[in-house]
Design a protein around this motif. Structure first.
Motif, PDB file in Angstrom:
ATOM      1  N   GLN A  28       0.766  -1.151  -0.020  1.00 18.47           N
ATOM      2  CA  GLN A  28       0.033  -0.043   0.003  1.00 18.47           C
ATOM      3  C   GLN A  28       0.847   1.247   0.045  1.00 18.47           C
ATOM      4  OE1 GLN A  28      -2.157  -0.574   3.669  1.00 18.47           O
ATOM      5  NE2 GLN A  28      -0.925   1.067   4.656  1.00 18.47           N
ATOM      6  N   HIS A  29       0.173   2.454  -0.809  1.00 15.03           N
ATOM      7  CA  HIS A  29       0.786   3.530  -0.738  1.00 15.03           C
ATOM      8  C   HIS A  29       0.578   4.266   0.659  1.00 15.03           C
ATOM      9  CE1 HIS A  29       1.484   7.887  -1.819  1.00 15.03           C
ATOM     10  NE2 HIS A  29       2.161   7.408  -2.839  1.00 15.03           N
ATOM     11  N   SER A  30       1.394   5.148   1.085  1.00 14.23           N
ATOM     12  CA  SER A  30       1.034   5.958   2.295  1.00 14.23           C
ATOM     13  C   SER A  30      -0.284   6.647   2.095  1.00 14.23           C
ATOM     14  CB  SER A  30       2.100   6.723   2.687  1.00 14.23           C
ATOM     15  OG  SER A  30       2.494   7.759   1.809  1.00 14.23           O
ATOM     16  N   ALA A  31      -0.774   6.913   3.224  1.00 15.81           N
ATOM     17  CA  ALA A  31      -2.152   7.608   3.343  1.00 15.81           C
ATOM     18  C   ALA A  31      -2.122   9.052   2.785  1.00 15.81           C
ATOM     19  CB  ALA A  31      -2.839   7.858   4.819  1.00 15.81           C
ATOM     20  N   THR A  32      -2.879   9.440   1.827  1.00 15.71           N
ATOM     21  CA  THR A  32      -2.862  10.722   1.192  1.00 15.71           C
ATOM     22  C   THR A  32      -4.139  11.183   0.384  1.00 15.71           C
ATOM     23  OG1 THR A  32      -1.524  12.266  -0.141  1.00 15.71           O
ATOM     24  CG2 THR A  32      -2.018  10.215  -0.915  1.00 15.71           C
ATOM     25  N   SER A  33      -4.227  12.309   0.555  1.00 19.35           N
ATOM     26  CA  SER A  33      -5.427  12.926  -0.458  1.00 19.35           C
ATOM     27  C   SER A  33      -5.091  13.636  -1.629  1.00 19.35           C
ATOM     28  CB  SER A  33      -6.419  13.787   0.798  1.00 19.35           C
ATOM     29  OG  SER A  33      -5.607  14.809   0.985  1.00 19.35           O
ATOM     30  N   SER A  34      -3.836  13.491  -1.868  1.00 22.05           N
ATOM     31  CA  SER A  34      -3.186  14.230  -2.962  1.00 22.05           C
ATOM     32  C   SER A  34      -3.359  13.512  -4.199  1.00 22.05           C
ATOM     33  CB  SER A  34      -1.480  14.455  -2.516  1.00 22.05           C
ATOM     34  OG  SER A  34      -0.989  14.704  -4.030  1.00 22.05           O
ATOM     35  N   TYR A  35      -4.076  14.003  -5.066  1.00 23.72           N
ATOM     36  CA  TYR A  35      -4.319  13.570  -6.527  1.00 23.72           C
ATOM     37  C   TYR A  35      -3.212  13.206  -7.381  1.00 23.72           C
ATOM     38  CZ  TYR A  35      -5.746  12.975 -11.423  1.00 23.72           C
ATOM     39  OH  TYR A  35      -5.969  12.364 -12.467  1.00 23.72           O
ATOM     40  N   ASP A  36      -2.111  13.822  -7.120  1.00 21.25           N
ATOM     41  CA  ASP A  36      -0.693  13.884  -7.777  1.00 21.25           C
ATOM     42  C   ASP A  36       0.069  12.580  -7.250  1.00 21.25           C
ATOM     43  OD1 ASP A  36      -1.258  16.145  -9.459  1.00 21.25           O
ATOM     44  OD2 ASP A  36      -0.011  17.510  -8.335  1.00 21.25           O
ATOM     45  N   LYS A  37      -0.150  12.497  -6.080  1.00 18.59           N
ATOM     46  CA  LYS A  37       0.765  11.279  -5.505  1.00 18.59           C
ATOM     47  C   LYS A  37      -0.127   9.975  -5.734  1.00 18.59           C
ATOM     48  CE  LYS A  37       2.494  13.631  -1.264  1.00 18.59           C
ATOM     49  NZ  LYS A  37       2.391  13.642   0.174  1.00 18.59           N
ATOM     50  N   ILE A  38      -1.531  10.026  -5.570  1.00 15.63           N
ATOM     51  CA  ILE A  38      -2.394   8.834  -5.879  1.00 15.63           C
ATOM     52  C   ILE A  38      -2.342   8.223  -7.496  1.00 15.63           C
ATOM     53  CG2 ILE A  38      -4.667   7.912  -5.884  1.00 15.63           C
ATOM     54  CD1 ILE A  38      -5.244   9.800  -3.476  1.00 15.63           C
ATOM     55  N   SER A  39      -2.219   9.476  -8.251  1.00 23.83           N
ATOM     56  CA  SER A  39      -2.428   9.138  -9.762  1.00 23.83           C
ATOM     57  C   SER A  39      -0.989   8.759 -10.170  1.00 23.83           C
ATOM     58  CB  SER A  39      -2.870  10.298 -10.513  1.00 23.83           C
ATOM     59  OG  SER A  39      -1.967  11.302 -10.481  1.00 23.83           O
ATOM     60  N   SER A  40       0.064   9.095  -9.719  1.00 26.70           N
ATOM     61  CA  SER A  40       1.381   8.869 -10.038  1.00 26.70           C
ATOM     62  C   SER A  40       1.822   7.481  -9.487  1.00 26.70           C
ATOM     63  CB  SER A  40       2.471   9.755  -9.367  1.00 26.70           C
ATOM     64  OG  SER A  40       2.275  10.912  -9.797  1.00 26.70           O
TER      65      SER A  40
END
Length: 120
Positions: A28-40
């Motif tokens: 899993q990726h670290s928790a985030t609400s950043s669209y850029d981080k999630i989409s990347s």
């Protein structure tokens, strides 16, 4: 990646290294609400899998290949997405790390091991 034989990395390649089974594991990726981080992260995972299935396997690195060269090769031969490479290099810079640090691309030893971040 996974230099210490541990499977606790965001991209776990231990099964390939040991020959136990021909699988990789995306943790899993670290928790985030950043669209850029999630989409990347989603783009990285899908391009990695799609291109790995479609393209010939690159040759192995020597043990002395530094992280910077490994990152260059990963994005040039496997991921094939310059914008995504630029995003992750910028993230490394934001986190105050360089591709030549000995944490396998993570911001600290804790993140490299998949445990708690020592920089937060």
């Amino acid at each position: 990646m996974n230099k210490d034989g541990s499977k606790y990395y965001k991209l776990n390649l231990q099964n390939l290294v040991t020959g136990r089974q021909p699988t990789i594991e995306f943790r899993q990726h670290s928790a985030t609400s950043s669209y850029d981080k999630i989409s990347s992260w989603v783009r990285f995972c899908t391009r990695f899998v799609d291109n790995s299935a479609r393209l010939a396997a690159p040759s192995n690195f020597s043990d002395s290949t530094n992280l910077s060269k490994q990152i260059d090769a990963l994005f040039f031969y496997v991921v094939k997405d310059r914008a995504l490479k630029d995003f992750y290099l910028a993230r490394m810079h934001e986190l105050g790390m360089s591709a030549d640090e000995d944490h396998d691309g993570a911001c600290c030893a804790g993140c490299a091991a998949g445990t708690a971040c020592s920089r937060s």
